[in-house]
Structures are given as structure tokens and as C-alpha cells.
Design a protein around this motif. Structure first.
Motif, mmCIF file in Angstrom:
data_model
loop_
_atom_site.group_PDB
_atom_site.id
_atom_site.type_symbol
_atom_site.label_atom_id
_atom_site.label_comp_id
_atom_site.label_asym_id
_atom_site.label_seq_id
_atom_site.Cartn_x
_atom_site.Cartn_y
_atom_site.Cartn_z
ATOM 1 N N PHE A 33 -14.969 10.548 5.689
ATOM 2 C CA PHE A 33 -13.029 9.584 6.111
ATOM 3 C C PHE A 33 -14.188 8.000 5.994
ATOM 4 N N ILE A 34 -13.997 7.348 5.306
ATOM 5 C CA ILE A 34 -13.713 6.172 4.905
ATOM 6 C C ILE A 34 -13.117 5.708 4.104
ATOM 7 N N ILE A 35 -12.552 5.119 4.759
ATOM 8 C CA ILE A 35 -10.819 4.139 3.810
ATOM 9 C C ILE A 35 -12.016 3.650 1.982
ATOM 10 N N GLN A 36 -12.121 4.345 0.371
ATOM 11 C CA GLN A 36 -12.628 3.149 -0.690
ATOM 12 C C GLN A 36 -11.783 3.117 -1.069
ATOM 13 N N GLN A 37 -10.352 3.639 -1.015
ATOM 14 C CA GLN A 37 -9.104 2.755 -1.961
ATOM 15 C C GLN A 37 -8.577 2.494 -1.912
ATOM 16 N N LEU A 38 -7.734 1.905 -2.104
ATOM 17 C CA LEU A 38 -5.559 1.056 -1.515
ATOM 18 C C LEU A 38 -5.253 1.743 -2.865
ATOM 19 N N ARG A 39 -3.848 2.237 -2.696
ATOM 20 C CA ARG A 39 -3.165 2.298 -3.935
ATOM 21 C C ARG A 39 -2.370 1.928 -3.872
ATOM 22 N N ILE A 40 -1.779 0.452 -4.808
ATOM 23 C CA ILE A 40 -1.425 -0.839 -4.144
ATOM 24 C C ILE A 40 0.562 -0.287 -5.534
ATOM 25 N N ARG A 41 1.826 -0.458 -5.213
ATOM 26 C CA ARG A 41 2.910 -0.608 -5.367
ATOM 27 C C ARG A 41 3.069 -2.093 -5.868
ATOM 28 N N ARG A 42 3.026 -2.388 -7.600
ATOM 29 C CA ARG A 42 3.500 -3.772 -7.944
ATOM 30 C C ARG A 42 4.592 -4.266 -7.625
ATOM 31 N N PRO A 43 5.001 -5.020 -7.358
ATOM 32 C CA PRO A 43 6.488 -5.613 -6.995
ATOM 33 C C PRO A 43 7.726 -5.451 -8.449
ATOM 34 N N PHE A 44 8.412 -5.234 -8.463
ATOM 35 C CA PHE A 44 9.665 -5.412 -9.630
ATOM 36 C C PHE A 44 9.400 -5.644 -10.486
ATOM 37 N N LEU A 45 8.523 -7.407 -10.970
ATOM 38 C CA LEU A 45 8.644 -7.632 -11.604
ATOM 39 C C LEU A 45 7.341 -7.560 -12.243
ATOM 40 N N LYS A 46 6.852 -7.494 -11.523
ATOM 41 C CA LYS A 46 5.110 -7.566 -12.256
ATOM 42 C C LYS A 46 4.719 -5.961 -12.883
ATOM 43 N N SER A 47 5.567 -5.098 -12.446
ATOM 44 C CA SER A 47 5.240 -3.900 -12.592
ATOM 45 C C SER A 47 5.900 -3.660 -14.209
ATOM 46 N N VAL A 79 0.760 -1.231 -0.165
ATOM 47 C CA VAL A 79 -0.095 -0.076 0.205
ATOM 48 C C VAL A 79 1.349 0.899 -0.516
ATOM 49 N N ILE A 80 0.730 1.857 -1.050
ATOM 50 C CA ILE A 80 1.372 3.696 -1.007
ATOM 51 C C ILE A 80 0.808 4.570 -0.823
ATOM 52 N N GLY A 81 -0.910 4.419 -0.723
ATOM 53 C CA GLY A 81 -1.852 5.376 -0.634
ATOM 54 C C GLY A 81 -3.395 4.363 -0.139
ATOM 55 N N TYR A 82 -3.520 6.168 -0.747
ATOM 56 C CA TYR A 82 -5.371 5.465 -0.344
ATOM 57 C C TYR A 82 -6.586 6.656 -0.304
ATOM 58 N N THR A 83 -7.457 6.344 -0.874
ATOM 59 C CA THR A 83 -8.544 7.839 -0.997
ATOM 60 C C THR A 83 -9.658 7.603 -0.271
ATOM 61 N N LEU A 84 -10.412 8.459 0.184
ATOM 62 C CA LEU A 84 -11.550 8.703 1.148
ATOM 63 C C LEU A 84 -12.748 8.970 0.302
ATOM 64 N N ALA A 85 -14.105 9.131 0.662
ATOM 65 C CA ALA A 85 -14.492 9.734 0.136
ATOM 66 C C ALA A 85 -15.892 10.235 0.616
ATOM 67 N N ALA A 86 -15.018 11.275 -0.142
ATOM 68 C CA ALA A 86 -16.191 12.880 0.116
ATOM 69 C C ALA A 86 -16.643 13.104 1.491
ATOM 70 N N GLY A 87 -15.780 14.146 3.227
ATOM 71 C CA GLY A 87 -17.218 13.908 4.178
ATOM 72 C C GLY A 87 -17.277 12.990 4.852
#
Length: 195
Positions: free
Chosen positions: A120-134, A110-118
Motif C-alpha cells: 500500500f505504498i504509492i509508487q507512481q503518479l499518473r499525470i494528465r498533461r495540460p491541453f497545450l502540452k498534451s 494527478v489522475i491516478g496512482y499505482t501501489l506496490a503489490a502488498g
């Protein structure tokens, strides 16, 4: 509308009562049971207790000035709310958490995440892929509905949905949170001249 959670870190907490900056947010307190932000830990020279916390329910408005609260009475200590103290002591963090699928295959971190406006519930996770899969896609977005389990050291997601995850979707930004309870200016009637 989704907002990057990083937008709410290191921003001023302003008092509506005095119009001055009381503190700055330093980190979010995340409830791992439902992936929601329940409070922010604060830093600042005006704080009289450490750690000092601000419950998200006490945020009156979020705007260009930062988070606006009524007064210093909204800032609490760790022992003021038992439920927050329990979650604070877990010290749960999403960033750098390993993400695997149900078949125990590594998806990334996980490198970050997004919230629904207003809310504070986490809606999505931003994932950095492993080097070989990226080579084809360096980042993935995983929606909260795809999460099977959250533990102290990893997040397990559904296996079948990994191929359908949106790649590198831009995160929309908003300038401020519109407070529905704030009074809007009323239109003034046109003036009429009487001669």
C-alpha cells in the motif's frame, strides 16, 4: 508488481469469521508524509460508527471476493487510533492535485496512482498533461523518487527528470494478493492398492 489504486475502491470487505460482506471501501486515507495508504474509510448499513475505518495492516488477504479481514473487530472508529485520526482530519487527496517542477512550471494534474503489490505504498503518479502540452503525450508517470515536496495544494517534482518520464506505460494487474501466511494444501501421496 504495480497495481492501480482504483482497484481497491468500492470493493467488499468480507469477514473470515462469518463469510459475509461487512462493508465496502469508499476512499483511501493517505499519509502525505510518506505517500502510503494507512486505512480505508468504509460504507455500509451494518456499520455502527461513522466514519468507520479499516487499517491496511488488518487486511488478511485481497482476492476476487474483496478485502478479507478476520471479523468486525478489525473495523475501527475515528477515535480508536490517534495517528489515523490525525491523518484522517488532514483529508489529503492525491487526485486532481497540481503537479509542478522545481522551476514552478506546470506539469499537469494527478489522475491516478499505482501501489506496490502488498504494501500500500504509492509508487507512481499518473499525470494528465495540460491541453497545450498534451499533443505528443497525454499522460506521464512520475515515480515517487522524483517527488521533491508534497503540500496541501501541489506536488513538486525534480525538474531534470521530466523529460525522462515514461509515457503511458500500461499498469499491470493482478488477480489477487497471495497471502504468505495462508496454509497451502499439501500434496497427497499416491494410493497403493494391496490385493
Amino acid at each position: 508488481m504495480l497495481i492501480s489504486a482504483d482497484r481497491f475502491l468500492d470493493i467488499p470487505v468480507m469477514s473470515l469469521q462469518t463469510g459475509s460482506e461487512l462493508a465496502r471501501t469508499s476512499r483511501e486515507i493517505i499519509n502525505p508524509k510518506n505517500l502510503s495508504i494507512i486505512a480505508y474509510e468504509l460504507e455500509g448499513r451494518l456499520l455502527d460508527q461513522h466514519p468507520s475505518l479499516l487499517r491496511v495492516d488488518d487486511v488478511r488477504e485481497i482476492g476476487p471476493l474483496g478485502m478479507i479481514i478476520d471479523s468486525t473487530d478489525e473495523i475501527i472508529g475515528i477515535d480508536d487510533v490517534i495517528a489515523i485520526k490525525e491523518i484522517y482530519e488532514i483529508n489529503f487527496a492525491l487526485k486532481d492535485k497540481l503537479v509542478i517542477d522545481e522551476k514552478n512550471k506546470k506539469i499537469g494534474k494527478v489522475i491516478g496512482y499505482t501501489l506496490a503489490a502488498g504494501n500500500f505504498i504509492i509508487q507512481q503518479l499518473r499525470i494528465r498533461r495540460p491541453f497545450l502540452k498534451s499533443f505528443g503525450d497525454t499522460e506521464l508517470l512520475i515515480h515517487r523518487s522524483q517527488i521533491v515536496k508534497v503540500t496541501d495544494d501541489k506536488i513538486v517534482v525534480k525538474s531534470a527528470t521530466i523529460s525522462h518520464i515514461a509515457e503511458k506505460t500500461p499498469i499491470p494487474q493482478i488477480n489477487s494478493y497471495e497471502n504468505p501466511f495462508r496454509k497451502q494444501p499439501r500434496p497427497q501421496p499416491e494410493s497403493t492398492k494391496v490385493d
